[in-house]
Design a protein around this motif. Structure first.
Motif, PDB file in Angstrom:
ATOM      1  N   THR A   1      10.998   2.944  -1.197  1.00 32.08           N
ATOM      2  CA  THR A   1      12.046   2.191  -1.895  1.00 32.08           C
ATOM      3  C   THR A   1      12.137   0.745  -1.425  1.00 32.08           C
ATOM      4  O   THR A   1      11.777   0.409  -0.292  1.00 32.08           O
ATOM      5  CB  THR A   1      13.422   2.884  -1.743  1.00 32.08           C
ATOM      6  OG1 THR A   1      14.366   2.212  -2.567  1.00 32.08           O
ATOM      7  CG2 THR A   1      13.905   2.850  -0.310  1.00 32.08           C
ATOM      8  N   HIS A   2      12.583  -0.102  -2.361  1.00 27.69           N
ATOM      9  CA  HIS A   2      12.910  -1.494  -2.019  1.00 27.69           C
ATOM     10  C   HIS A   2      14.415  -1.639  -1.866  1.00 27.69           C
ATOM     11  O   HIS A   2      14.917  -2.724  -1.576  1.00 27.69           O
ATOM     12  CB  HIS A   2      12.449  -2.436  -3.129  1.00 27.69           C
ATOM     13  CG  HIS A   2      10.971  -2.542  -3.253  1.00 27.69           C
ATOM     14  ND1 HIS A   2      10.203  -3.163  -2.314  1.00 27.69           N
ATOM     15  CD2 HIS A   2      10.115  -2.100  -4.202  1.00 27.69           C
ATOM     16  CE1 HIS A   2       8.934  -3.099  -2.681  1.00 27.69           C
ATOM     17  NE2 HIS A   2       8.849  -2.447  -3.820  1.00 27.69           N
ATOM     18  N   ASP A   3      15.124  -0.529  -2.124  1.00 24.07           N
ATOM     19  CA  ASP A   3      16.575  -0.545  -2.156  1.00 24.07           C
ATOM     20  C   ASP A   3      17.060  -0.167  -0.748  1.00 24.07           C
ATOM     21  O   ASP A   3      17.231   1.003  -0.428  1.00 24.07           O
ATOM     22  CB  ASP A   3      16.992   0.486  -3.230  1.00 24.07           C
ATOM     23  CG  ASP A   3      18.486   0.519  -3.465  1.00 24.07           C
ATOM     24  OD1 ASP A   3      19.228   0.007  -2.609  1.00 24.07           O
ATOM     25  OD2 ASP A   3      18.891   1.073  -4.499  1.00 24.07           O
TER      26      ASP A   3
ATOM     27  N   GLY B   1       0.811  -1.218   0.000  1.00 30.62           N
ATOM     28  CA  GLY B   1       0.000   0.000   0.000  1.00 30.62           C
ATOM     29  C   GLY B   1       0.841   1.264   0.000  1.00 30.62           C
ATOM     30  O   GLY B   1       0.312   2.355   0.219  1.00 30.62           O
ATOM     31  N   LYS B   2       2.128   1.143  -0.304  1.00 32.82           N
ATOM     32  CA  LYS B   2       3.015   2.312  -0.271  1.00 32.82           C
ATOM     33  C   LYS B   2       2.613   3.336  -1.320  1.00 32.82           C
ATOM     34  O   LYS B   2       2.477   4.532  -1.031  1.00 32.82           O
ATOM     35  CB  LYS B   2       4.477   1.877  -0.508  1.00 32.82           C
ATOM     36  CG  LYS B   2       4.969   0.806   0.457  1.00 32.82           C
ATOM     37  CD  LYS B   2       6.404   0.416   0.173  1.00 32.82           C
ATOM     38  CE  LYS B   2       6.633  -0.239  -1.181  1.00 32.82           C
ATOM     39  NZ  LYS B   2       5.986  -1.541  -1.346  1.00 32.82           N
ATOM     40  N   THR B   3       2.425   2.859  -2.559  1.00 30.51           N
ATOM     41  CA  THR B   3       2.056   3.777  -3.636  1.00 30.51           C
ATOM     42  C   THR B   3       0.695   4.409  -3.349  1.00 30.51           C
ATOM     43  O   THR B   3       0.494   5.613  -3.520  1.00 30.51           O
ATOM     44  CB  THR B   3       2.040   3.028  -4.976  1.00 30.51           C
ATOM     45  OG1 THR B   3       3.363   2.555  -5.240  1.00 30.51           O
ATOM     46  CG2 THR B   3       1.589   3.930  -6.109  1.00 30.51           C
ATOM     47  N   THR B   4      -0.230   3.583  -2.888  1.00 35.11           N
ATOM     48  CA  THR B   4      -1.556   4.090  -2.553  1.00 35.11           C
ATOM     49  C   THR B   4      -1.458   5.189  -1.497  1.00 35.11           C
ATOM     50  O   THR B   4      -2.106   6.233  -1.602  1.00 35.11           O
ATOM     51  CB  THR B   4      -2.423   2.931  -2.023  1.00 35.11           C
ATOM     52  OG1 THR B   4      -2.360   1.855  -2.950  1.00 35.11           O
ATOM     53  CG2 THR B   4      -3.860   3.361  -1.835  1.00 35.11           C
ATOM     54  N   PHE B   5      -0.624   4.968  -0.498  1.00 33.91           N
ATOM     55  CA  PHE B   5      -0.428   5.961   0.565  1.00 33.91           C
ATOM     56  C   PHE B   5       0.107   7.272  -0.018  1.00 33.91           C
ATOM     57  O   PHE B   5      -0.412   8.359   0.248  1.00 33.91           O
ATOM     58  CB  PHE B   5       0.529   5.384   1.609  1.00 33.91           C
ATOM     59  CG  PHE B   5       1.013   6.401   2.600  1.00 33.91           C
ATOM     60  CD1 PHE B   5       0.103   7.078   3.403  1.00 33.91           C
ATOM     61  CD2 PHE B   5       2.368   6.690   2.718  1.00 33.91           C
ATOM     62  CE1 PHE B   5       0.551   8.029   4.318  1.00 33.91           C
ATOM     63  CE2 PHE B   5       2.810   7.638   3.620  1.00 33.91           C
ATOM     64  CZ  PHE B   5       1.897   8.308   4.422  1.00 33.91           C
TER      65      PHE B   5
HETATM   66  N1  LIG Z   1      -6.264   0.889  -9.179  1.00 36.69           N
HETATM   67  C1  LIG Z   1      -6.365  -0.119  -8.303  1.00 36.69           C
HETATM   68  N2  LIG Z   1      -7.530  -0.758  -8.144  1.00 36.69           N
HETATM   69  C2  LIG Z   1      -7.649  -1.768  -7.261  1.00 36.69           C
HETATM   70  N3  LIG Z   1      -6.661  -2.216  -6.470  1.00 36.69           N
HETATM   71  C3  LIG Z   1      -5.473  -1.623  -6.574  1.00 36.69           C
HETATM   72  C4  LIG Z   1      -5.249  -0.550  -7.499  1.00 36.69           C
HETATM   73  N4  LIG Z   1      -3.969  -0.154  -7.381  1.00 36.69           N
HETATM   74  C5  LIG Z   1      -3.418  -0.947  -6.445  1.00 36.69           C
HETATM   75  N5  LIG Z   1      -4.310  -1.838  -5.943  1.00 36.69           N
HETATM   76  C6  LIG Z   1      -4.087  -2.827  -4.901  1.00 36.69           C
HETATM   77  O1  LIG Z   1      -3.743  -2.170  -3.720  1.00 36.69           O
HETATM   78  C7  LIG Z   1      -2.731  -2.864  -3.022  1.00 36.69           C
HETATM   79  C8  LIG Z   1      -1.583  -1.911  -2.728  1.00 36.69           C
HETATM   80  O2  LIG Z   1      -1.023  -1.465  -3.951  1.00 36.69           O
HETATM   81  P1  LIG Z   1       0.154  -0.410  -3.995  1.00 36.69           P
HETATM   82  O3  LIG Z   1       0.392  -0.073  -5.405  1.00 36.69           O
HETATM   83  O4  LIG Z   1      -0.159   0.706  -3.065  1.00 36.69           O
HETATM   84  O5  LIG Z   1       1.362  -1.279  -3.410  1.00 36.69           O
HETATM   85  P2  LIG Z   1       2.883  -0.899  -3.208  1.00 36.69           P
HETATM   86  O6  LIG Z   1       3.152  -1.026  -1.771  1.00 36.69           O
HETATM   87  O7  LIG Z   1       3.196   0.380  -3.850  1.00 36.69           O
HETATM   88  O8  LIG Z   1       3.593  -2.097  -3.978  1.00 36.69           O
HETATM   89  P3  LIG Z   1       4.916  -2.127  -4.888  1.00 36.69           P
HETATM   90  O9  LIG Z   1       6.051  -2.301  -3.972  1.00 36.69           O
HETATM   91  O10 LIG Z   1       4.721  -3.350  -5.710  1.00 36.69           O
HETATM   92  O11 LIG Z   1       4.963  -0.877  -5.687  1.00 36.69           O
HETATM   93  C9  LIG Z   1      -2.345  -4.038  -3.885  1.00 36.69           C
HETATM   94  O12 LIG Z   1      -2.957  -5.173  -3.342  1.00 36.69           O
HETATM   95  C10 LIG Z   1      -2.918  -3.722  -5.229  1.00 36.69           C
HETATM   96  O13 LIG Z   1      -3.335  -4.898  -5.855  1.00 36.69           O
END
Ligand SMILES: Nc1ncnc2c1ncn2[C@@H]1O[C@H](COP(=O)(O)OP(=O)(O)OP(=O)(O)O)[C@@H](O)[C@H]1O
Ligand SMILES: [Mg+2]
Lengths: 229, 251, 250
Positions: free
Chosen positions: C198-200, C50-54
Motif C-alpha cells: 500500500t501507498h496509504d 518492485g512491490k508488485t513484482t515481489f
Molecule cells: N512486464 C514488465 N516488463 C518489464 N519491466 C517491468 C514489467 N512490469 C514492471 N516492470 C518494471 O519493474 C519495476 C518494478 O515494477 P513493479 O510493478 O513491481 O513496481 P511497484 O513497486 O509495484 O510500483 P507501484 O507502486 O507503481 O505499483 C519497474 O521499474 C517497472 O518498470
C-alpha cells in the motif's frame, strides 16, 4: 489477408468427400503439431498464442478494400509462424479459423478442414520455411528482419491460396480450366500478399523493438544485438 | 467475451439447447446440405424451410440474418462468374450462351454456401461465444484447443478495451477520429496494439493462474443431456439429413 | 481450512529472491522476508520499487531465483497448485482479475478451479460477496461496475478460495472513504495471515502492526509500522510521505 474467394472457403465449393478428406488432413497435421509444439498452461506460449488468436480475430472486424469485390484483413499465417514457430503457430491459426467459422460464419463449416489446411497449416508452414531460409538476413539487422517478415507474409498468402487451387482440382464443382484458375487466384493473392507482408513486417518491427523475447524466430542470444541495431 | 459479436441474447428453446448438441446439429445439417445433389432443387427448399422454422422458434428476425449473410459476398461473385468461364455444353439464358455445367456449379455454390452461412449464423446468434467453447470442450476438443480458445475470447475483451482506451486518450487530446483516419491509425498501430494487449494479457493470464486456472473453464461435470433434448436439438439436422437421403437415393 | 497452522512453521519464508523481466529490466535484487502465522504485514515503497513484482512471486506466477516457502511447503513446479490454493493474491488492477460474465461466476472461478462443487460453491460465493458488501450485484457484469466496486469484487474472488495467506496489492486505491473503512473492517475480521502492499500509510498503520519497506528491489527496513512511520528521514529517503497533518501517535 483474406476474405477473397480462395480463403475462408464457403460450403458448396468443394464436394462432400473432398471436404471430409481435407478435414482428415487437418486433424492429422494438427495432431503432429500438438505433439511437437507444446502448449503449457503455465508457460508464456499459452497467453501469446491466445493473444495472437484474439488479435487476428479482432483485426478481422477492420476489413478494408483491396480490390473491387475483395476486402482484406490480416490473416496472420506468417506472423504466427514468426512469433510462435511452425507448430504452435499452426495450432493458434486453426483456433482462429474454427472460431471465425462458428462466430462469424466466415468460412463454411464443412470447408473447415480445407480452410485449416490452407491457412493454419500451409500458410504457417510455408511462412516459417521462408523465414527460416532467410534467417541469416533476419538476424543481420532490423531492416533484414522486416524484409524477411514481409517476404514470409507475401509467400504464405500465396501458398494458402495455392492450397485452394489444389483442393478445387480434387473436388471442385465445375470444370473450369485449372491453369486459368491457378493464374487468377495466385495472381490476385500475390497482390493481397503485399498487404499481408506489409502488416506482418510492421507488427514484427514493433514487437522486436520492445519485446524481442516474444519472437520465436530470433529468440536467441542474438536478439540483444538486434535491438541495439 | 462479454458480448459476442453476433450473439443475440434470448431465452428461446433454441438458445437453451446445450451448446454441444447445437454444435453437432449444425455440423450435421451443413454436411447434409453439402452432400445433397445439386439438381435436387426441392431438397434445398426443404432445407431453407427448416432454417426459417428454427429462426421463428429462436425469435430472431429474418432481416437480421439477411444483413449478416453478406459475409458470403465473394462467393456470390464466384457463383456468377462460373457459368461464363466453365467448359462443356452451352445453354441459352436470356439470350446469352453460358455453360450448363457452370450454371449448375454456380447454383450449387450459391445454394449450399448460403444455407451454410445461414446455419452457422443461427448457431452464432443463439449461442454465447464462451458456451461455444464449452460445447467444444464437452465434445472432447483437444486441451490445447480449449486453452487457446478460452484465452482468445478473454483477450478479445482486452484488445477491445485497449482500443477503446487508446481512442479515448486520442480524442481527449484533440485527435479527430473520423473513420478513415482511424483505419489508417489502426493499421499503423497494429504492432503497438498487439504489444499493449499482450502485456495486459500477460497480467490477465497471471491473474487466472493465481486463481488455479488449469487451461479450461471449471465447468464441472456437464449436466447429462436427456435423449429428448438430443432429439429436439437435433431435429432440424434430422430433417435436412432426410432430405439429403431421399435426394441422393439412387433411383 | 484457513488455519492449518503447524507450530514452529512460518507462514511465509522468502530468501534471496532476485528477478529480471524478460525485456532485461532487473527488478528484485535479493529480497528476504519472514512472516509468522497470523501476522499482518504492510509492504511499503515508492512507485517502481518492485512491490508488485515481489507479490507475483508468492504464488509462483513469476519465477525468479531464490527460495520461497509457504507454510513449510517450498515453491516448485510440483507444489505450484497447492501453493496457489494457499496463497490468494488480489491484483493491483481489478481489470486484470475480473473477466467472467457475471460477478457471481467470477467469484466462483477460483474455488471451482480448486475443485469446490455445489452446493458449497454457491455458499462460498454468497459469503465472499456479502463480506465485501457486493451481494446484491451478484448477477451483474463486472465490466459495468465502478472501479471501487470492481476492487471489492476482486477481493471477493480471492476470499472465496479461502486462502491461508492473503496478499493484497493496493487494496484501498480508488475506494471512497466509507468503503475504505469497511474494507479495513472486513480485513481485520478475517483473522488471516496477510501481506498488504500500500501507498496509504495511515491504512498500513491501522491494519498492519508490522511493515517492510522495499526500494530498488531490496528490503531496506522492517519493523513495527509505527516506528517506520515515525522515522521521517527514512520516509524521505524513499519517497514516502504521510498525508498532510497526519501525525502517528508515538
Ligand atoms: N512486464 C514488465 N516488463 C518489464 N519491466 C517491468 C514489467 N512490469 C514492471 N516492470 C518494471 O519493474 C519495476 C518494478 O515494477 P513493479 O510493478 O513491481 O513496481 P511497484 O513497486 O509495484 O510500483 P507501484 O507502486 O507503481 O505499483 C519497474 O521499474 C517497472 O518498470
Ligand atoms: Mg505495484
Amino acid at each position: 489477408m483474406t476474405a477473397s474467394v480462395a480463403m475462408h472457403l464457403s460450403d458448396g465449393v468443394l464436394d462432400a468427400s473432398t471436404s471430409v478428406l481435407f478435414g482428415a488432413v487437418a486433424v492429422a497435421w494438427l495432431a503432429v503439431a500438438a505433439a511437437r509444439g507444446r502448449i503449457d498452461v503455465d508457460d508464456r506460449t499459452a497467453p501469446l498464442a491466445g493473444l495472437l488468436a484474439a488479435f487476428l480475430f479482432a483485426m478481422q472486424l477492420l476489413n478494408f478494400p483491396v480490390l473491387p469485390g475483395v476486402s482484406g484483413h490480416l490473416y496472420g499465417g506468417a506472423l504466427a509462424a514468426i512469433l510462435l514457430g511452425p507448430w504452435v503457430g499452426a495450432l493458434c491459426l486453426s483456433v482462429v479459423v474454427v472460431i471465425q467459422a462458428l462466430l462469424f460464419a466466415d468460412g463454411g463449416l464443412t470447408a473447415l478442414g480445407a480452410n485449416m489446411t490452407n491457412m493454419a497449416l500451409l500458410g504457417t508452414a510455408v511462412g516459417f520455411a521462408v523465414a527460416l531460409a532467410a534467417r541469416g538476413l533476419a538476424r543481420r539487422s532490423r531492416a533484414g528482419l522486416l524484409a524477411v517478415a514481409f517476404l514470409a507474409g507475401l509467400v504464405s498468402t500465396v501458398a494458402a491460396s495455392a492450397g485452394f487451387v489444389v483442393e478445387y482440382a480434387i473436388g471442385g464443382q465445375a470444370d473450369v480450366s485449372l491453369g486459368g484458375l491457378a493464374g487468377v487466384v495466385i495472381g490476385v493473392h500475390a497482390v493481397i500478399g503485399i498487404g499481408e507482408g506489409v502488416i506482418t513486417a510492421l507488427a514484427v518491427g514493433a514487437i522486436v523493438r520492445v519485446r524481442p523475447d516474444l519472437i520465436y524466430l530470433v529468440r536467441t542470444s542474438e536478439t540483444r544485438e538486434l535491438v541495439a541495431a | 467475451m462479454s458480448g459476442g459479436v453476433l450473439y443475440r441474447p434470448g431465452d428461446s428453446p433454441v438458445h437453451r439447447i446445450p451448446p454441444q448438441v447445437k454444435l453437432l446439429a449444425a455440423f450435421a445439417a451443413v454436411l447434409g446440405v453439402v452432400a445433397t445433389p445439386r439438381e435436387a432443387f426441392w431438397a434445398f427448399g426443404i432445407d431453407l424451410f427448416v432454417v426459417l422454422a428454427v429462426w421463428s422458434v429462436a425469435g430472431v428476425p429474418v432481416g437480421w440474418f439477411a444483413r449478416r449473410a453478406v459475409i458470403e459476398a465473394p462467393f456470390v461473385l464466384l457463383a456468377v462468374v462460373l457459368p461464363f468461364v466453365s467448359g462443356g455444353p452451352r445453354v441459352d439464358v436470356l439470350g446469352v450462351a453460358v455453360s450448363q455445367d457452370g450454371l449448375l456449379a454456380g447454383w450449387n455454390i450459391l445454394a449450399k454456401g448460403t444455407l451454410g452461412v445461414l446455419i452457422a449464423l443461427t448457431l452464432a446468434a443463439t449461442t454465447q461465444p464462451r458456451d461455444l467453447v464449452l460445447g467444444l470442450q464437452r465434445l472432447r476438443a483437444p486441451a490445447w484447443f480449449v486453452t487457446i480458445a478460452t484465452l482468445m475470447l478473454r483477450y478479445v475483451d482486452v484488445i477491445a478495451g485497449e482500443l477503446r482506451r487508446t481512442r479515448i486518450a486520442r480524442i481527449s487530446r484533440g485527435d479527430d477520429p473520423r473513420f478513415l483516419w482511424q483505419a489508417g491509425a489502426v493499421a499503423r498501430g497494429a504492432g503497438t496494439l498487439f504489444l499493449r494487449s499482450y502485456e495486459r494479457g500477460e497480467r490477465v493470464h497471471r491473474a487466472m493462474l493465481a486463481r488455479g486456472w488449469a487451461g479450461h473453464m471449471p465447468a464441472g461435470p456437464a449436466a447429462p443431456v436427456g435423449a429428448l433434448r438430443w432429439v429436439a436439438g437435433g431435429s432440424p439436422a434430422l430433417v435436412i439429413a432426410t432430405a439429403w437421403a431421399v435426394a441422393a437415393w439412387p433411383v | 481450512m484457513g488455519g492449518g497452522r503447524v507450530a514452529g512453521v512460518s507462514a511465509l519464508d522468502v530468501r534471496g529472491l532476485t528477478y529480471r523481466y524478460p525485456d532485461g529490466t532487473a527488478v528484485l535484487h535479493g529480497i528476504d522476508l519472514h512472516v509468522e502465522p497470523g501476522e499482518r504485514v504492510a509492504v511499503l515503497g515508492p512507485n517502481g520499487a518492485g512491490k508488485t513484482t515481489f507479490v507475483l512471486h508468492l504464488n509462483g506466477v513469476l519465477t525468479g531465483t531464490g527460495h520461497i516457502e509457504v507454510a513449510g511447503l517450498p515453491l516448485s513446479p510440483d507444489t505450484m497448485r497447492e501453493i496457489r490454493r494457499r496463497v490468494g493474491v488480489v491484483f493491483q488492477d481489478p481489470d486484470d482479475q475480473l473477466f467472467m460474465p457475471t460477478v457471481a461466476d467470477d467469484v466462483a472461478f477460483g474455488p471451482a478451479n480448486f475443485g469446490v462443487t455445489e452446493p458449497e460453491l454457491g455458499e462460498r460465493v454468497r459469503a465472499a460477496l456479502s463480506a465485501v458488501g457486493m451481494a446484491e450485484h451478484a448477477d451483474r457484469s463486472p465490466m459495468h461496475l465502478s472501479e471501487g466496486q470492481r476492487r471489492r469484487v476482486a477481493l471477493a474472488t480471492v476470499l472465496a478460495s479461502d486462502p491461508e495467506l492473503l496478499v493484497l496489492d493496493e487494496p484501498s486505491a480508488n475506494l471512497e472513504p466509507v468503503a475504505r473503512r469497511e474494507l479495513a473492517e472486513v480485513l481485520l475480521s478475517l483473522d488471516r495471515t496477510m501481506l498488504m502492499v500500500t501507498h496509504d500509510l495511515p491504512y498500513a498503520l491501522q491494519l498492519c502492526p508490522r511493515a517492510v519497506l522495499i526500494d530498488n528491489g531490496v528490503v531496506v527496513a522492517d519493523g513495527p509500522t509505527r516506528d517506520l512511520l515515525a522515522d521521517a528521514d527514512l520516509l524521505a529517503a524513499h519517497r514516502l510521505e504521510l498525508p498532510w497533518g497526519f501525525v502517528p501517535q508515538p
